[in-house]
Design an enzyme around this catalytic site. Structure first.
Site, PDB file in Angstrom:
ATOM      1  N   ASN A  28       0.977  -0.994   0.042  1.00  0.00           N
ATOM      2  CA  ASN A  28      -0.048  -0.047   0.046  1.00  0.00           C
ATOM      3  C   ASN A  28       0.832   1.252  -0.173  1.00  0.00           C
ATOM      4  OD1 ASN A  28      -1.711   2.137   1.350  1.00  0.00           O
ATOM      5  ND2 ASN A  28      -3.245   1.043   1.036  1.00  0.00           N
ATOM      6  N   SER A  50      -5.095  -0.538  -3.040  1.00  0.00           N
ATOM      7  CA  SER A  50      -5.817   0.817  -2.629  1.00  0.00           C
ATOM      8  C   SER A  50      -6.943   0.488  -1.528  1.00  0.00           C
ATOM      9  CB  SER A  50      -6.543   1.573  -4.138  1.00  0.00           C
ATOM     10  OG  SER A  50      -6.734   2.909  -3.821  1.00  0.00           O
ATOM     11  N   GLU A  51      -6.846   0.951  -0.514  1.00  0.00           N
ATOM     12  CA  GLU A  51      -7.493   0.607   0.755  1.00  0.00           C
ATOM     13  C   GLU A  51      -9.048   0.887   0.398  1.00  0.00           C
ATOM     14  OE1 GLU A  51      -5.286   2.870   0.985  1.00  0.00           O
ATOM     15  OE2 GLU A  51      -5.782   4.547   2.288  1.00  0.00           O
ATOM     16  N   ASN A  52      -9.467   1.902  -0.579  1.00  0.00           N
ATOM     17  CA  ASN A  52     -10.923   1.992  -0.752  1.00  0.00           C
ATOM     18  C   ASN A  52     -11.374   0.554  -1.536  1.00  0.00           C
ATOM     19  OD1 ASN A  52      -9.038   3.151  -2.996  1.00  0.00           O
ATOM     20  ND2 ASN A  52     -11.069   3.661  -4.157  1.00  0.00           N
ATOM     21  N   SER A  92     -11.293  -5.012   2.690  1.00  0.00           N
ATOM     22  CA  SER A  92      -9.922  -4.143   2.443  1.00  0.00           C
ATOM     23  C   SER A  92      -9.297  -3.979   3.780  1.00  0.00           C
ATOM     24  CB  SER A  92     -10.265  -2.860   1.764  1.00  0.00           C
ATOM     25  OG  SER A  92      -9.250  -2.197   1.593  1.00  0.00           O
TER      26      SER A  92
END
Lengths: 212, 234
Positions: A28, A50-52, A92
């Site tokens: 990340n 991508s943490e979304n 996530s």
């Protein structure tokens, strides 16, 4: 201490950070210099999270091909790759909290010699929120900070103790600055490498934190 | 078991009351329930507590409900894109509870799964841990976070069938499934309602058991940060 400091520029810091990544890693990248790291992974098989809700983040789209349903955690339009997968936010952060992400490369305002990290708020100034930063530093395998060694006043950002509210306690493993590479070890920071043209003595002089 | 409604206002009819808690899907402006937010503005319901990762922007998304001062409290991880939000917050008109993003998502998921609390290491040793129970597991500290049990969920999906089985599109999925799960009633807006059987049962992202009302409509889908590369960079 406004004198021009020698050492790495933003891209050289990003290139040095990319050396931390190994084939097969899920990683990340934070906003700012960490985003540039993607330009320097070369032939290594790295999957960006991508943490979304995405693994396998691709580059920005060509003009006219932007998709409002496809953004990164910085809310920028991006693209997918052949390997891409999508998932919800709980999943996530399950993979983040669960230690499945090998490394996070993040910016910082302050790092302390015990690995404390502050990068989410300055009291009295506009507070926007921590986003996913607290989850990332608590959960991922290895936290690598990329930042300037000193602030715009020339003061060390590598401190004996953080003065700002913490993002995480004892979470930082390695710090890459314009002056060099330092690891958080027992008793303080250890110099791992000096940037081009920078000596260990110059790093010591620019650092408030204990160097062991 | 009729779940499909003709408009967003009809889909919210009878569900709203002042002081209620609403869980909303979306990340930034991506995958937000924009039609249901507009209908909430029209309804005039007030003193809302809204659990949503972000608070929209001025003039779009939850920013509209802020302008009309219908929101009393936000539970969010990042609210930096909204000048009206900051004005109300700094003047004390609006309460704000910061949640780390993953903690917020898990609080929703947990609420929907009947889990009233869970321990996490996110935020240990930070301001977020203040006032929360700390417990050691395997020699490490964890803090207690509570599940969210909302009165209403408002979410956006790409496609639904009339039983409420949902499919999301790309990163517009984000908080929508956990937000959908944690409400007593869940209202979903979609771009398309398809025939039963048109969605592959193996490819349903959220089963219809979580979905009570569905409305189809046109979405603006505004882009927050349009970033591109030039062809010659390729």
């Amino acid at each position: 201490m406004a004198a021009e400091i020698k050492g790495w520029d933003r891209n050289q810091m990003a290139a040095r950070a990319a050396e931390e990544l190994e084939d097969g890693m899920y990683v990340n990248l934070g906003i700012g210099i960490p985003t540039l790291v993607a330009n320097y992974v070369g032939d290594k098989d790295i999957t960006l999270q991508s943490e979304n809700g995405m693994l396998g983040m691709g580059p920005f789209p060509f003009e006219g091909e932007e998709d409002p349903d496809l953004i990164n955690a910085g809310k920028q339009t991006i693209t997918e790759l052949a390997r891409t997968s999508y998932f919800d936010s709980a999943t996530s952060f399950g993979m983040i909290r669960g230690g499945k992400i090998a490394a996070a490369i993040l910016g910082a305002m302050e790092v302390a010699e015990n690995g404390d990290l502050a990068n989410w708020m300055i009291p009295g100034k506009l507070v926007k929120g921590m986003g996913g930063a607290m989850d990332l530093v608590a959960g991922v395998g290895r936290v690598i900070v990329v930042m300037d060694h000193t602030n715009k006043h020339g003061d060390s950002k590598l401190l004996k103790a953080c003065t700002l509210p913490l993002t995480g306690k004892g979470v930082v493993d390695r710090i890459i600055t314009n002056l060099g590479v330092l690891d958080v070890v027992d008793g303080g920071l250890r110099i791992v490498a000096c940037a081009d043209g920078v000596s260990e003595d110059e790093i010591r002089a620019a650092t408030e934190a204990t160097i062991v | 078991m009729k779940k499909v409604y003709g408009s967003a206002s009809e889909a919210l009819d009878g569900l709203l009351f002042d002081g209620m808690q609403i869980a909303a899907g979306g990340f930034g402006l991506c995958g937000i329930p924009e039609l249901l937010i507009d209908a909430l503005v029209d309804s005039g319901v007030k003193d809302l507590t809204v659990a949503s990762n972000n608070a929209g922007v001025d003039g779009f998304g939850l920013g509209k409900l802020l302008e009309t001062k219908q929101i009393k409290k936000m539970m969010s991880s990042y609210v930096g894109e909204n000048a009206e939000f900051m004005r109300q917050y700094l003047s004390g008109e609006l309460e704000l509870e910061f949640n780390p993003q993953g903690t917020l998502a898990e609080r929703m998921r947990a609420g929907g799964a009947g889990i009233p609390g869970f321990y996490t290491k996110t935020g240990v040793g930070t301001q977020i841990a203040e006032g929360k129970e700390v417990k050691q597991f395997r020699g490490e500290d964890y803090i207690l976070e509570e599940g969210i049990f909302a009165d209403l969920s408002i979410v956006k999906a790409w496609k639904a069938d009339d039983t409420g089985n949902l499919v999301f599109r790309k990163t517009a999925r984000n908080f929508n499934p956990p937000a959908a799960m944690c409400g007593k009633v869940c209202v979903v807006e979609v771009e398309e309602i398809v025939e039963r059987g048109a969605l592959d049962p193996d490819h349903i992202h959220l089963p219809g058991i979580y979905v009570h009302r569905i409305v189809q409509g046109q979405h603006e889908k505004r882009i927050e940060q349009r970033t591109t590369r030039k062809r010659e960079d390729a």
